[in-house]
Design an enzyme around this catalytic site. Structure first.
Site, mmCIF file in Angstrom:
data_model
loop_
_atom_site.group_PDB
_atom_site.id
_atom_site.type_symbol
_atom_site.label_atom_id
_atom_site.label_comp_id
_atom_site.label_asym_id
_atom_site.label_seq_id
_atom_site.Cartn_x
_atom_site.Cartn_y
_atom_site.Cartn_z
ATOM 1 N N HIS A 1 -36.165 22.080 15.922
ATOM 2 C CA HIS A 1 -37.291 21.636 15.099
ATOM 3 C C HIS A 1 -37.057 22.259 13.728
ATOM 4 C CE1 HIS A 1 -39.120 21.968 19.172
ATOM 5 N NE2 HIS A 1 -39.803 20.907 18.834
ATOM 6 N N ASP B 1 -37.830 25.864 13.759
ATOM 7 C CA ASP B 1 -37.018 26.774 14.580
ATOM 8 C C ASP B 1 -35.927 27.378 13.696
ATOM 9 O OD1 ASP B 1 -38.379 25.859 16.826
ATOM 10 O OD2 ASP B 1 -36.807 24.412 17.350
ATOM 11 N N MET C 1 -29.221 16.888 17.653
ATOM 12 C CA MET C 1 -30.536 16.248 17.537
ATOM 13 C C MET C 1 -31.426 17.130 16.669
ATOM 14 S SD MET C 1 -33.766 16.916 19.000
ATOM 15 C CE MET C 1 -34.142 17.079 20.729
ATOM 16 N N GLU D 1 -40.702 10.668 22.457
ATOM 17 C CA GLU D 1 -40.822 11.389 23.736
ATOM 18 C C GLU D 1 -42.263 11.369 24.243
ATOM 19 O OE1 GLU D 1 -39.176 15.341 23.541
ATOM 20 O OE2 GLU D 1 -40.231 15.981 25.349
ATOM 21 N N LYS E 1 -45.481 12.262 26.786
ATOM 22 C CA LYS E 1 -45.999 13.349 27.624
ATOM 23 C C LYS E 1 -47.476 13.063 27.857
ATOM 24 C CE LYS E 1 -46.084 18.404 27.956
ATOM 25 N NZ LYS E 1 -45.860 19.707 27.297
ATOM 26 N N GLU F 1 -38.564 12.972 29.591
ATOM 27 C CA GLU F 1 -38.371 14.339 30.108
ATOM 28 C C GLU F 1 -38.873 14.408 31.547
ATOM 29 O OE1 GLU F 1 -39.304 17.771 27.652
ATOM 30 O OE2 GLU F 1 -40.381 18.676 29.335
ATOM 31 N N HIS G 1 -42.389 15.756 32.155
ATOM 32 C CA HIS G 1 -43.510 14.981 31.628
ATOM 33 C C HIS G 1 -43.914 13.846 32.569
ATOM 34 C CE1 HIS G 1 -42.431 16.433 27.289
ATOM 35 N NE2 HIS G 1 -42.654 17.421 28.132
ATOM 36 N N ASP H 1 -34.354 14.580 28.109
ATOM 37 C CA ASP H 1 -34.710 15.997 28.245
ATOM 38 C C ASP H 1 -34.736 16.349 29.728
ATOM 39 O OD1 ASP H 1 -34.941 16.393 25.543
ATOM 40 O OD2 ASP H 1 -37.097 16.805 25.535
ATOM 41 N N ASP I 1 -47.368 22.766 32.763
ATOM 42 C CA ASP I 1 -46.089 22.372 32.152
ATOM 43 C C ASP I 1 -45.081 23.509 32.332
ATOM 44 O OD1 ASP I 1 -44.192 21.228 30.507
ATOM 45 O OD2 ASP I 1 -45.274 21.657 28.649
ATOM 46 N N ASP J 1 -41.415 23.602 32.659
ATOM 47 C CA ASP J 1 -40.117 23.712 31.964
ATOM 48 C C ASP J 1 -39.080 24.518 32.731
ATOM 49 O OD1 ASP J 1 -40.779 22.138 29.774
ATOM 50 O OD2 ASP J 1 -41.497 23.819 28.580
ATOM 51 N N ASP K 1 -34.257 20.750 28.095
ATOM 52 C CA ASP K 1 -35.490 21.191 27.424
ATOM 53 C C ASP K 1 -36.297 22.041 28.417
ATOM 54 O OD1 ASP K 1 -37.450 21.605 25.637
ATOM 55 O OD2 ASP K 1 -38.256 19.577 25.639
HETATM 56 C C1 GCO Z 1 -42.849 20.039 25.223
HETATM 57 C C2 GCO Z 1 -41.824 19.068 24.683
HETATM 58 C C3 GCO Z 1 -41.059 19.597 23.516
HETATM 59 C C4 GCO Z 1 -40.269 18.521 22.788
HETATM 60 C C5 GCO Z 1 -39.704 19.057 21.537
HETATM 61 C C6 GCO Z 1 -38.813 18.091 20.845
HETATM 62 O O1 GCO Z 1 -43.288 19.802 26.347
HETATM 63 O O2 GCO Z 1 -43.201 20.999 24.539
HETATM 64 O O3 GCO Z 1 -40.968 18.717 25.725
HETATM 65 O O4 GCO Z 1 -40.208 20.621 23.950
HETATM 66 O O5 GCO Z 1 -39.240 18.025 23.588
HETATM 67 O O6 GCO Z 1 -40.767 19.419 20.711
HETATM 68 O O7 GCO Z 1 -39.510 17.337 19.975
HETATM 69 MN MN MN Z 2 -39.101 17.729 25.667
HETATM 70 MN MN MN Z 3 -41.798 19.337 27.707
#
Ligand code: GCO
Ligand code: MN
Ligand code: MN
Length: 384
Positions: free
Chosen positions: A55, A58, A89, A182, A184, A218, A221, A246, A256, A258, A288
């Site tokens: 990002h 980041d 990306m 993306e 979610k 993802e 998600h 992702d 969430d 991850d 991700d």
């Molecule tokens: C989340 C998202 C993020 C995005 C990222 C890329 O659940 O926080 O998956 O990780 O993928 O912001 O734009």
């Molecule tokens: Mn993501």
């Molecule tokens: Mn995510």
């Protein structure tokens, strides 16, 4: 078989994933904040990583001066050179700063909407400077807790206006980005707009430059929405819209999480990898996810390695599945799949099908040994 990743495997990680310091809503960070260059070095240590994603903030903090930005970029470029990693990306942080408390592209405040597009144009400039060709848009704050706040139809218009503007900017600058939106369903908003792959595929068709826009699904998600991720990815592939992916993992019905790819539901991960490999997906595979909050630096590197090795092992299992004698025998024993509905309509074909008679009882009695097939799948996943 060594299962050693190489850059040709197109595995990537985000600065925010490996660099995740282990903060959660209940507790402070458990790991230090590593600089972008330090994170690239960690990925270099993991071995075989193709690239890194970021990002805008980041890499360059939102309040950095020009001099600070230049020095960060210099260190980051040096780390890319010594590790051979690429930037694959780029994306925009439209969720962290309080200004985005009610969204970016869909905020009710016209100044916030303008600022979100301004910030994204600049983030696109930054990504292009480092050679990124995929631009992800994740609208984490685009949503609502109460529908008293916004008209959800108007929100879609605002979303579309922003994406149309930015795809035009891409063309004007000649950046050559392919945009991957993306979905979610929730977190951080109570309800996020465009919550699933299916919603996004319908939205994309309404865009001015829809050929430049695809999806970035993802695992976590779609699982948060209770859906089958492999089916969501299949629809994106079928529509020619799988521009990025992702990979992570997630228990159904939980927050969430991850988690590391394949760590929670290896069988679902297997069918996903098999789909991607069978259909020759050749885009980036971005992990991700982040390491458990209990992990230290060495364990974060294990997490990164493990993500890639799991993918490679599942791809190998998919090859073994496709070549397996028992699988082939079971598939061959099933009713023939060819034929069915004529591929093109003609009055003659319609008359033939209309007049055809079917022995329903005999057809219904045909054997479908899916138990045996699934058991063989499990055995292959267990190594034999
Ligand atoms: C989340 C998202 C993020 C995005 C990222 C890329 O659940 O926080 O998956 O990780 O993928 O912001 O734009
Ligand atoms: Mn993501
Ligand atoms: Mn995510």
């Amino acid at each position: 078989m060594s299962f050693k990743p190489t850059p040709n495997d197109k595995f990537t990680f985000g600065l925010w994933t490996v660099g995740n310091p282990g903060r959660d809503p209940f507790g402070e960070p458990t790991r230090p904040t590593w600089s972008p260059a330090e994170i690239v070095d960690m990925l270099g240590e993991a071995g075989g990583v193709c690239g890194v994603n970021f990002h805008d903030n980041d890499l360059i903090p939102i309040d950095a001066t020009d001099a600070e930005a230049a020095s960060i970029k210099k260190d980051f470029s040096a780390a890319l050179n010594r590790t051979g990693l690429k930037v694959c990306m780029a994306t925009t942080n439209l969720f962290g700063d309080p200004v985005f408390k009610d969204g970016g592209f869909t905020s009710n405040d016209a100044d916030v909407r303008a600022y979100a597009v301004h910030k994204t144009m600049r983030a696109m400039d930054l990504g292009a400077e480092f050679g990124a060709k995929i631009y992800v848009m994740w609208g984490g704050r685009e949503g609502a807790e109460t529908d008293a706040a916004k008209d959800p139809v108007e929100s879609l218009n605002r979303y579309r206006d922003a994406v149309n503007f930015l795809t035009n900017y891409n063309k004007e600058k000649g950046y050559g980005y392919r945009f991957a939106l993306e979905p979610k369903p929730n977190e951080p908003r109570g309800h996020i707009y465009l919550p699933t792959v299916g919603h996004l595929l319908a939205f994309i068709q309404t865009l001015e430059h829809h050929a430049d826009v695809g999806v970035n699904p993802e695992v976590a998600h779609e699982h948060m929405a209770g859906l089958n991720f492999t089916h969501a990815v299949a629809m994106a592939l079928w529509a020619g819209k799988l521009f990025h992916i992702d990979l992570n993992d997630q228990a159904y019905g939980r927050y969430d999480q991850d988690f590391r790819f394949g760590s929670e539901n290896p069988k679902a991960a297997f069918f996903l990898v098999k789909l991607l490999e069978d259909h020759n997906y050749d885009g980036f595979k971005h992990f991700d996810s982040h390491a458990y909050r209990t992990s230290d630096r060495a364990d974060v590197i294990e997490f990164a390695r493990g993500s890639m090795i799991t993918y490679l092992r599942l791809a190998d299992a998919a090859k073994r599945w496709n070549a397996d004698a028992r699988v082939k025998q079971l598939l061959a024993s099933m009713p023939k799949a060819e034929g069915g509905v004529p591929a093109t309509y003609s009055p003659g074909a319609a008359a033939d099908l209309h007049a055809r008679s079917f022995d329903r009882a005999a057809i219904a009695a045909r054997s479908l040994p899916y138990e045996a097939l699934d058991q063989r799948t499990i055995e292959i996943l267990m190594g034999g």
